[in-house]
Enzyme design. Structure first.
Site, mmCIF file in Angstrom:
data_model
loop_
_atom_site.group_PDB
_atom_site.id
_atom_site.type_symbol
_atom_site.label_atom_id
_atom_site.label_comp_id
_atom_site.label_asym_id
_atom_site.label_seq_id
_atom_site.Cartn_x
_atom_site.Cartn_y
_atom_site.Cartn_z
ATOM 1 N N ALA A 1 -4.384 -49.945 99.087
ATOM 2 C CA ALA A 1 -4.661 -48.567 99.838
ATOM 3 C C ALA A 1 -6.083 -47.972 99.359
ATOM 4 C CB ALA A 1 -3.601 -47.604 99.402
ATOM 5 N N GLU B 1 -11.601 -55.653 105.446
ATOM 6 C CA GLU B 1 -12.578 -54.717 104.799
ATOM 7 C C GLU B 1 -12.497 -55.069 103.191
ATOM 8 O OE1 GLU B 1 -11.849 -50.736 105.613
ATOM 9 O OE2 GLU B 1 -12.782 -50.813 107.699
ATOM 10 N N HIS C 1 -9.136 -54.743 100.906
ATOM 11 C CA HIS C 1 -9.457 -53.960 99.964
ATOM 12 C C HIS C 1 -9.102 -54.479 98.318
ATOM 13 C CE1 HIS C 1 -10.537 -51.060 102.774
ATOM 14 N NE2 HIS C 1 -9.285 -50.548 103.107
ATOM 15 N N TYR D 1 -13.593 -50.834 98.636
ATOM 16 C CA TYR D 1 -14.579 -49.633 98.776
ATOM 17 C C TYR D 1 -14.996 -49.167 97.502
ATOM 18 C CZ TYR D 1 -12.861 -48.220 103.538
ATOM 19 O OH TYR D 1 -12.200 -48.320 104.852
ATOM 20 N N GLN E 1 -12.213 -51.491 117.369
ATOM 21 C CA GLN E 1 -13.201 -52.413 116.839
ATOM 22 C C GLN E 1 -12.933 -53.805 116.728
ATOM 23 O OE1 GLN E 1 -13.850 -50.580 113.218
ATOM 24 N NE2 GLN E 1 -12.856 -52.342 111.903
#
Length: 639
Positions: A477, A531, A510, A534, A232
């Site tokens: 993580a 990213e 994260h 989450y 990606q």
């Protein structure tokens, strides 16, 4: 290329479901690629001897039991057995403590009739011991494939491994679908100083769904086709490629001969490609090698400006060579006090493979000090201290290390330069930096949680001017041990206070507040992958101000006048079952000297993801939410 993502089972990194129709069309055009069948079994170990000059055993240092040094005079069956034994232990050992370096002395290994092919697992470094990549020739391949479970076969978690400083004559007879040099990896798995003669694939298309998520190549030459496939995002710097097959979301090239032309966002021109003609500032990674007499030395490449192509195209890489006798060769059993005593004596530091539990800060105080890890050596602070600090001196090089947060929260894991009191924002810099001799960080990785509970407010803090950050992955993580919103706590991955800091290949994921905070002037980032966290439990728990949703992936502080970013992506996957939003992926001052190029956001996994990102940058650019999953929302230039 359309993609979708869904959650791992068991929980782990988010999966990408590739639209294989488009990918099949790309791969079908590549000679030798077969898309049917699960692939052949690995070829049997050949029993013939390799060829090349013998080692000088009298000069070989003791690098510990987890450094395996191979010589061309060794029987190939013995080499095959040893590398296979390491692979058997490490391929599935994601959160384990074992670390290995597989080092090949100058010469040739394998042959057309009996190639040397072996798998590269976690925490395994494969490297040639020649001064140049052509000094070590592997007829065969050193490969990375998908890992398979009940949910499918993917490369999303193929982290923490490397290959460097050798030539691969790709020789894989009887491998069926697996013919070629396979390097199906995600973050923290660099290829450096390799010359691959034959086809290279950055994904494993032989087993599905074949998702892969990002990687790094530098100072390498590929004679044949490089298959990007399902990757990606990927960053390639100062290399030469024969051809590049495709892009997915964010493929970035800097100083790459043969790179595809700029094409962003993806369209009729192909892409999505961000292509920078020359790398503004670079410093290649130091490496261990053996000279003509058999003595071990460490080569430290010189910094370069406005560079393109490999550093070894016209002869040896420019730089300085340091005898290994000038290094303290550390073992995991050595205390931080012992390491600091040797550094204070003026020695450099070579960290052999293993996990180093530190009860005090390792202090690098002298200009020009080299700290080099073998086998992705890991440093863990045990008392909540800074794991390593670098004084206000130029020309330091730190490479090949992983910093693991300990269970007692540290303010910073790696601090480069001293934070000085200042009347204004940011540190007060005292003129210690040298633009001709910048400090370099290459293949330096940070981890908050995973093998155990880890906590650190900041992973990397850069206070010095003129620092090159080359392949940095800072990861809070999202799977493993000690993972949870209130367990592996970490505010920010990277804080840059110094001026003239250049990042080439910056991966930050994260963290619980702004992922990157940039306070210095004249900063530059080429390729950024992010990213957002989450796991915010609610919007109220993730607000940067009472009236401002969430935190940006990259924040350039309001007082900064000059900054440049290119090829930068941020993705969201909020998995707690409630809507959580970030107002912007990027927040920067609105001033002519701050410019961003080729930006994107993506909403991942509409099946379980909620919320999203409202805007790409400063209220500009559309939203990425469940209304447009897996579709890049782009801004080509800001302002």
């Amino acid at each position: 290329m359309t993609q979708r993502r869904e959650r791992d089972n068991p929980p782990g990194r988010v999966l990408r479901r590739l639209a294989l129709v488009a990918l099949s069309a790309t791969l079908a055009a590549v000679p030798g690629v077969a898309l049917t069948g699960p692939g052949a079994a690995a070829a049997p170990a050949a029993q013939t001897a390799a060829t090349g000059p013998a080692a000088t055993d009298a000069t070989a240092p003791d690098l510990g039991p987890n450094v395996l040094v191979f010589d061309p005079s060794m029987p190939q069956a013995e080499i095959q057995a040893k590398v296979d034994a390491v692979a058997a232990r490490q391929v599935g050992n994601e959160m384990g403590s074992a670390r290995y370096a597989l080092l090949f002395a100058p010469g040739t290994y394998g042959s057309a009739e009996h190639p040397l092919n072996f798998q590269v697992g976690y925490y395994t470094e494969v490297a040639g011991l020649g001064q140049n990549p052509g000094d070590v020739v592997l007829n065969g391949s050193a490969y990375v494939r998908n890992q398979c479970s009940s949910s499918g076969c993917i490369a999303l978690n193929n982290f923490w491994r490397s290959m460097s400083n050798l030539t691969v004559n790709v020789t894989t007879p009887g491998f069926g679908c697996y013919s070629g040099q396979f390097w199906a990896v995600s973050q923290a798995a660099p290829l450096r100083r390799v010359h691959v003669k034959g086809q290279t694939t950055l994904m494993d298309y032989c087993t599905g769904p074949s998702f892969a998520s990002g990687g790094f190549i530098a100072d390498s030459h590929f004679d044949g086709t490089v298959i990007n496939g399902s990757q990606q995002q990927f960053f390639t710097r100062n290399s030469t490629v024969g051809s590049w097959t495709n892009g997915v979301w964010n493929q970035v090239f800097s100083g790459v001969e043969g790179a595809p032309a700029e094409c962003f966002p993806a369209g009729a021109c192909g892409g999505p490609y961000t292509t920078v003609d020359k790398t503004s500032v670079s410093r290649e990674k130091p490496y261990l090698y053996r000279d003509d007499s058999g003595a071990y030395r460490v080569f430290v490449p010189s910094a370069a400006t406005g560079s393109r192509g490999v550093s070894w195209a016209s002869g040896p890489t420019p730089g300085r060579s340091i005898p290994l006798t000038d290094f303290f060769v550390a073992r995991p059993s050595d205390s931080a006090q012992t390491v600091n005593r040797e550094l204070a004596r003026g020695r450099h530091l070579l960290l052999t493979p293993g996990v180093y539990d530190l009860d005090r800060t390792i202090e690098v105080k002298r200009a020009g000090t080299v700290v080099l890890g073998l086998g992705l050596a890991s440093l863990t602070p045990t008392t909540g201290q800074v794991a390593m600090s670098v004084a206000d001196v130029p020309g330091v090089d730190i490479a090949g290390l992983t910093f693991d947060a300990g269970s007692v929260s540290s303010p910073v894991l790696l601090q480069v330069g001293t934070r000085h009191a200042s009347a204004g924002q940011g540190p007060q810099r005292a003129g210690w930096s040298d633009p001709a001799d910048p400090t370099g960080l290459q293949d330096v990785f940070f981890r908050i949680g995973g093998p155990h509970v880890g906590k650190a407010a900041v992973s990397l803090e850069v206070n010095s001017d003129h620092v090159v950050l080359d392949d940095i992955w800072a990861w809070r993580a999202d799977h493993g041990n000690g993972v949870g919103w209130n367990l592996n706590t970490a505010d920010t991955g990277v804080v840059v206070n110094g001026d003239h800091v250049t990042a080439t290949g910056l991966f930050v994921e994260h963290y619980q507040k702004s992922e990157v905070i940039w306070n210095g002037e004249d900063g530059a980032v080429t390729f950024f992958q992010n990213e957002l966290p989450y796991d915010p439990p609610s919007q109220a728990a993730w607000m940067s101000a009472p009236d401002h949703e969430g935190y940006p992936a990259l924040l350039v502080s309001p007082g900064v006048k000059r900054f440049a970013g290119s090829g930068m992506g941020s993705y969201s996957f909020f998995n707690q079952g409630v809507d959580v939003f970030a107002a912007n992926a990027f927040e920067v001052p609105r001033t002519p000297g701050v410019r961003l190029h080729d930006l994107l956001t993506i909403f991942l996994d509409p099946s379980t993801g909620k919320g999203g990102i409202r805007h790409v940058v400063n209220g500009v650019g559309g939203s990425s939410t469940a209304a447009n999953p897996d579709v890049p929302v782009t801004v080509v230039d800001y302002p």
